[in-house]
Scaffold this motif. Structure first.
Motif, short mmCIF file in Angstrom:
data_model
loop_
_atom_site.label_atom_id
_atom_site.label_comp_id
_atom_site.label_asym_id
_atom_site.label_seq_id
_atom_site.Cartn_x
_atom_site.Cartn_y
_atom_site.Cartn_z
N LEU A 1 0.84 -1.21 0.00
CA LEU A 1 0.00 0.00 0.00
C LEU A 1 0.87 1.25 0.00
O LEU A 1 0.57 2.23 -0.69
CB LEU A 1 -0.95 -0.01 1.20
CG LEU A 1 -2.01 -1.14 1.17
CD1 LEU A 1 -2.78 -1.20 2.48
CD2 LEU A 1 -2.97 -0.97 -0.02
N GLU A 2 1.98 1.21 0.75
CA GLU A 2 2.86 2.38 0.75
C GLU A 2 3.45 2.62 -0.63
O GLU A 2 3.61 3.76 -1.06
CB GLU A 2 3.98 2.24 1.80
CG GLU A 2 4.87 3.49 1.81
CD GLU A 2 5.81 3.60 3.01
OE1 GLU A 2 5.89 2.64 3.79
OE2 GLU A 2 6.45 4.68 3.14
N LYS A 3 3.74 1.54 -1.34
CA LYS A 3 4.26 1.70 -2.70
C LYS A 3 3.24 2.47 -3.57
O LYS A 3 3.60 3.37 -4.34
CB LYS A 3 4.56 0.32 -3.31
CG LYS A 3 5.28 0.41 -4.64
CD LYS A 3 5.62 -0.95 -5.22
CE LYS A 3 6.14 -0.78 -6.64
NZ LYS A 3 6.09 -2.03 -7.42
N ILE A 4 1.98 2.11 -3.42
CA ILE A 4 0.93 2.81 -4.18
C ILE A 4 0.85 4.29 -3.77
O ILE A 4 0.80 5.18 -4.63
CB ILE A 4 -0.45 2.12 -3.96
CG1 ILE A 4 -0.44 0.73 -4.60
CG2 ILE A 4 -1.58 2.97 -4.54
CD1 ILE A 4 -1.69 -0.10 -4.33
N ILE A 5 0.88 4.54 -2.49
CA ILE A 5 0.78 5.93 -2.01
C ILE A 5 1.98 6.74 -2.51
O ILE A 5 1.83 7.85 -3.02
CB ILE A 5 0.69 5.97 -0.47
CG1 ILE A 5 -0.54 5.17 0.01
CG2 ILE A 5 0.62 7.40 0.04
CD1 ILE A 5 -0.46 4.71 1.47
N ARG A 6 3.17 6.16 -2.38
CA ARG A 6 4.40 6.83 -2.78
C ARG A 6 4.40 7.14 -4.28
O ARG A 6 4.93 8.15 -4.73
CB ARG A 6 5.60 5.95 -2.42
CG ARG A 6 6.94 6.67 -2.45
CD ARG A 6 8.07 5.77 -1.92
NE ARG A 6 8.02 4.44 -2.52
CZ ARG A 6 8.00 3.30 -1.82
NH1 ARG A 6 8.01 3.31 -0.50
NH2 ARG A 6 7.96 2.14 -2.45
N SER A 7 3.79 6.25 -5.05
CA SER A 7 3.79 6.42 -6.51
C SER A 7 2.76 7.44 -7.00
O SER A 7 2.71 7.73 -8.19
CB SER A 7 3.49 5.08 -7.19
OG SER A 7 4.36 4.08 -6.74
N ASN A 8 1.93 7.96 -6.09
CA ASN A 8 0.84 8.83 -6.53
C ASN A 8 0.75 10.15 -5.76
O ASN A 8 -0.29 10.47 -5.19
CB ASN A 8 -0.49 8.07 -6.44
CG ASN A 8 -0.61 6.99 -7.49
OD1 ASN A 8 -0.85 7.28 -8.66
ND2 ASN A 8 -0.41 5.75 -7.07
N PRO A 9 1.84 10.92 -5.77
CA PRO A 9 1.79 12.20 -5.05
C PRO A 9 0.84 13.20 -5.73
O PRO A 9 0.49 14.22 -5.14
CB PRO A 9 3.23 12.71 -5.12
CG PRO A 9 3.80 12.08 -6.34
CD PRO A 9 3.15 10.73 -6.44
N GLN A 10 0.41 12.88 -6.95
CA GLN A 10 -0.42 13.82 -7.71
C GLN A 10 -1.89 13.78 -7.33
O GLN A 10 -2.68 14.57 -7.82
CB GLN A 10 -0.25 13.55 -9.22
CG GLN A 10 -1.08 12.41 -9.79
CD GLN A 10 -0.64 11.01 -9.30
OE1 GLN A 10 0.44 10.86 -8.71
NE2 GLN A 10 -1.46 10.01 -9.54
#
Lengths: 355, 355
Positions: free
Chosen positions: A166-175
């Motif tokens: 989940l952190e990978k997803i969050i980190r990949s989507n700062p936009q």
């Protein structure tokens, strides 16, 4: 059709699980808690000063926010409350997902996401679950979405994606804002709550409906950065300034006042779930390895719809969903030991007769 | 500004009337009922089975709808309930006013209408009140609006337009839904409820917050044709399937069970309002002739803001609004006899000192 009708915004409503009128049923179809709420709730209701109802409730729900702050160790200005998770999520969609660009969520997931998207005219794309029903992490890491919402554990699969993924997803989507819907997190999954310190675009939503046995009270809440919570409150106050009634605010505080009871009941449900997994396996069912208060089961030899109908005839209610990837499954809420014994006793006989 | 923030839907929230923390105040600023709700409400709360809260509430609120049906003589399928009038109105805006064309409401009116319009991206135009603060009936009869909402009595003026004028507006606008917001109708105005039989595009909204002294419980309702109510329910169920909590549903039924108490309290407020009109006049105030539980007063010699501040310093809270046409006025909710005596005692002295 008369002319005013042409202007009506027509929607296909969500169909909630059946609420049978009879009390003589085993109800394993709406993921309710089989145990009552904390005893402190009873006292809060009994002590409530009915005369105070003539006044508007505290629009900020400061008492409840304060109790959540103490319970979860999160500052009050990073907490939002609403009339159930659905209200919190609907307000979040309105606040964060109406830029006009497409948002993402899994193809098999909580059935309200696409309803809200349609309702608020939000374009969306679904990211198909992998064949084993797990979340396609990479599918959510492209960084071009205008919003992401993922339940963890996912419903109706019950699968926990794990904090690292989940952190990978969050980190990949700062936009965009990423919502992790943790309605079922108290039954053994790890919350991503600590990550709100690191990512100011992460909103974590939870509810009193499942683990705190208060579906009847309608209390949902969310954690996020100060900024996120401020934006959310602005939209809430522009929608309905007094959403949560005065009694419910007290009920919520009371439920939080007994952490031991809460832990004990969650543990009882987790233990019963693990016992259910063994028995489903013995009966030939397969299922994703649930971390929630339900199991999403499939039988290779008997159609889910047939099992559903047979159970229903015997006053045992479980949930069946239409839809290509899920119609062969049944979502079974974990009940009390007695309820689960009755379920498995019936299923044992039924499958034997079918064989 | 980080990139996720650019996608946030930013709104200016409605500011509700101040809810002072101290109990040692005279609170005439939020149109609350000065009397407690019916005694049956106390019993309903005391008798509530807290264990049942583990289950979702009845999403159709059938018990409350049934009691409303009996009370108002309207079939159940022509009644809608929501979490306060605000919820009912917001759902109505979403259901009926999102065609993309412009809707109409008065320029001086309930301050939430333009907030919802902004929130849901609904274009709108305001029809200015006439110089005496009455509704410009002809201004609403052009037949080209995509939606109309008018409170009757209007807030914050308190003026009743009368059924004949309202029917003219409804008759002139078959092309759109017309909402008459009757939040304050029980204090002496006539309801347009009978007209729902004649016009299938008329929605009449009311609330338990004022006349039934249940602002703390959040119960609003609406009457309309079967078609209108069906469309409204579809949107409601696609927004949040379980909006009204289980206790509140019982509280609402209890409040309806004592019509005599209801009439007695409404009459007490009406009598106190008429007494207040005399005393305001004696003190040199002028005001539209209110049919609601508040009076919108203006003093030709002392600025409203000064009176507001002086009252506030003496723990008497009334409401002051910004805005060109209203900033010279104060909205004073009708309190108990004792509260009103205290108000007028202070005002008498204050104005004497000022003179």
């Amino acid at each position: 059709m008369s002319s005013w009708e042409e202007k009506v915004h027509k929607v296909t409503p969500y169909t909630p699980g059946e609420q049978p009128k009879s009390t003589n049923v085993i109800k394993l179809n709406t993921n309710e808690n089989p145990y009552p709420p904390a005893g402190a709730v009873q006292k809060a209701i009994a002590d409530f000063d009915y005369e105070s109802l003539r006044k508007y409730p505290d629009p900020t729900a400061a008492g409840l926010i304060g109790a959540l702050s103490d319970t979860y160790g999160v500052p009050a200005d990073q907490i939002f409350v609403g009339v159930g998770s659905d209200d919190v999520l609907a307000m979040s969609f309105l606040s964060f997902f109406t830029s006009g660009e497409k948002i993402l969520f899994p193809d098999v997931t909580y059935s309200f996401y696409d309803v809200w998207a349609d309702e608020f005219r939000i374009p969306f794309e679904t990211v198909p679950l992998l064949p084993d029903f797990s979340i396609d992490i990479d599918g959510f890491c492209k960084g071009d979405a205008a919003g992401i919402v993922i339940p963890n554990p996912n419903a109706p699969t019950g699968l926990d994606a794990g904090t690292a993924a989940l952190e990978k997803i969050i980190r990949s989507n700062p936009q965009c804002v990423v919502i992790i819907d943790e309605a079922y997190v108290d039954f053994g999954a790890e919350s991503v709550l600590p990550l709100i310190e690191k990512y100011d675009n992460l909103l974590v939503t939870q509810t009193f409906s499942k683990s705190r046995a208060l579906a009847g009270s309608r209390i949902g809440f969310a954690f996020g950065s100060k900024k996120l919570i401020k934006y959310l409150n602005d939209v809430k106050y522009s929608f309905n300034s007094y959403t949560m009634d005065a009694i419910t605010q007290k009920v919520g505080v009371a439920a939080l006042s007994d952490p031991e009871y809460f832990k004990m009941r969650c543990l009882a449900i987790i233990n019963e779930r693990e016992r259910a997994k063994k028995r489903f396996t013995e009966l030939g069912f397969d299922f994703p390895d649930s971390k929630s208060n339900f199991i999403f089961v499939h039988h290779p030899k008997v159609a889910a719809e047939d099992i559903f109908a047979a159970l229903r005839e015997n006053n045992i209610f479980v949930r069946h969903f239409d839809g290509e990837r899920v119609h062969d499954h049944l979502r079974v809420t974990i009940g009390t030991e007695e309820q689960m014994d009755a379920l498995f006793e019936f299923l044992g006989k039924y499958l034997e007769e079918k064989a």
